[in-house]
Design an enzyme around this catalytic site. Structure first.
Site, PDB file in Angstrom:
ATOM      1  N   HIS A 173       1.141   1.860 -17.592  1.00  0.00           N
ATOM      2  CA  HIS A 173       1.617   0.892 -16.601  1.00  0.00           C
ATOM      3  C   HIS A 173       3.139   0.959 -16.472  1.00  0.00           C
ATOM      4  O   HIS A 173       3.680   0.968 -15.351  1.00  0.00           O
ATOM      5  CB  HIS A 173       1.202  -0.517 -16.998  1.00  0.00           C
ATOM      6  CG  HIS A 173      -0.278  -0.707 -16.983  1.00  0.00           C
ATOM      7  ND1 HIS A 173      -0.902  -1.818 -17.511  1.00  0.00           N
ATOM      8  CD2 HIS A 173      -1.275   0.077 -16.499  1.00  0.00           C
ATOM      9  CE1 HIS A 173      -2.208  -1.717 -17.350  1.00  0.00           C
ATOM     10  NE2 HIS A 173      -2.452  -0.572 -16.744  1.00  0.00           N
ATOM     11  N   SER A 201      -4.742   2.300 -12.723  1.00  0.00           N
ATOM     12  CA  SER A 201      -3.772   1.211 -12.886  1.00  0.00           C
ATOM     13  C   SER A 201      -2.339   1.716 -12.930  1.00  0.00           C
ATOM     14  O   SER A 201      -1.417   1.011 -12.499  1.00  0.00           O
ATOM     15  CB  SER A 201      -4.096   0.397 -14.141  1.00  0.00           C
ATOM     16  OG  SER A 201      -4.165   1.228 -15.279  1.00  0.00           O
TER      17      SER A 201
END
Length: 376
Positions: free
Chosen positions: A196, A141
């Site tokens: 992230h 991610s």
């Protein structure tokens, strides 16, 4: 030029056609997806569950375990990009990677796109350790967010000639993806926001450096600058790492000692019950059974003393101090109860027998509170 349709497409369809014409294939995207799926299959075939993988299941495979990463194993920041905690985790990341790669790899070309993906994933993992030294994370991610940021930077760069409606569409897509991810995190599903954010920032920076009109080939000097910036970004995160490796190692020794005790506890319980049966059957004397009880109590006291000597960190998210204190308390109560029971068996003292029952019941209640809540 401004009239070149490959440099300045007029709408979504024309822009997509220009992307395909500039770079028809996406080998890096396909390779990254294939590697992630292959690694997931190999890990699963090794015996790791398909879903709901235990916290320590991926440690030996290279998960980003903060105490290990900061304690001389920085390679985990890259290896963890190719590991996932379950099939749903893998599926979500691979669908996002494939969807973004269809556009971003064509926009940047394969080499720069690979740099963006790997650098963003690695820097994101490094940011995760900088934010939380006890982090345990894995997944692509961070790379996905980096690709998002890179393409957003590309779309906003004046040299690329991306139409305003395409820019609005991409900005909206990024906003929706970020909002959904943050919402999932607030739902308590363990989303690594630091990874992230770090991946997105890294990707945005590299995307701005690597952006150029579709008709132009990547500039080697620009790629070199982007690579240097990626290394610098990783270094900026790494210097903020706090090494809790020694505390983690102590915690692992405590876990190993606890497991060693639990692995043999059932056998000891069976032995004491067999001693009781033989005493009641007249096969051994009262004194012999009392000695067996006293020996069991001594083992529990020695185990409690050994576990109490472990100096554990109060910062650890696994709360080892609470576990240690609860286990030491339970073992000490059980040892005292068995000592009282040994006295009752040897002397026939009813007060000692009553005290033994009270202490053992208190130990059982303490164990229930520590492991599965208060007794019903």
């Amino acid at each position: 030029s401004a009239t070149d349709p490959a440099a300045a497409p007029s709408d979504d369809a024309a822009f997509e056609a220009a992307l395909r014409a500039a770079h028809p294939r996406i080998p890096v995207t396909i390779a990254l997806v294939a590697i992630n799926v292959a690694v997931f299959a190999v890990v699963t075939l090794s015996g790791v569950p398909l879903t709901d993988r235990a916290p320590d299941a991926l440690v030996s495979w290279g998960a980003n375990v903060g105490p290990l990463t900061a304690d001389g194993q920085p390679w985990r920041t890259l290896a963890s990009v190719f590991l996932h905690f379950g099939v749903v985790h893998l599926l979500v990341n691979m669908l996002a990677l494939l969807d973004l790669g269809l556009v971003a790899e064509r926009a940047f070309r394969s080499g720069p796109f690979l740099l963006i993906a790997l650098a963003s994933g690695t820097v994101g993992a490094a940011a995760s350790v900088a934010w939380n030294p006890w982090v345990y994370s894995a997944g692509a991610s961070g790379a996905v967010f980096g690709i998002l940021g890179a393409f957003l930077a590309y779309a906003r760069h004046p040299a690329t000639g991306v139409p305003r409606n395409v820019l609005r569409t991409q900005t909206l897509s990024v906003a929706i993806f970020v909002i959904v991810t943050i919402a999932i995190g607030f739902a308590g599903t363990g989303v690594d926001h630091a990874a992230h954010a770090g991946g997105f920032a890294c990707g945005t920076l590299l995307g701005a450096v690597l952006a150029r009109p579709l008709a132009q080939r990547p500039d080697p000097r620009g790629v070199a600058v982007a690579a240097a910036l990626a290394v610098a970004a990783f270094g900026a995160m790494a210097v903020q790492w706090r090494n809790v490796g020694p505390a983690y190692a102590q915690e692992q020794r405590f876990v190993a000692d606890t497991r060693a005790y639990l692995a043999t506890e059932a056998e000891r319980v069976v032995g004491v019950r067999e001693s009781f049966r033989r005493w009641r059957a007249g096969e051994i004397t009262r004194t012999a059974h009392a000695q067996d009880l006293a020996a069991y109590a001594a083992t529990l006291r020695d185990t409690a003393a050994g576990l109490a000597r472990h100096e554990l960190s109060p910062e650890s998210p696994s709360r080892p101090i609470q576990t240690r204190d609860a286990l030491v308390s339970v073992l000490s109560l059980r040892a005292e109860g068995l000592e009282q029971r040994a006295i009752a068996v040897r002397t026939g003292n009813q007060r000692a027998a009553d005290e033994a029952e009270r202490l053992l019941a208190e130990a059982d209640a303490a164990w229930q509170r520590a492991s599965c809540g208060k007794p019903r």
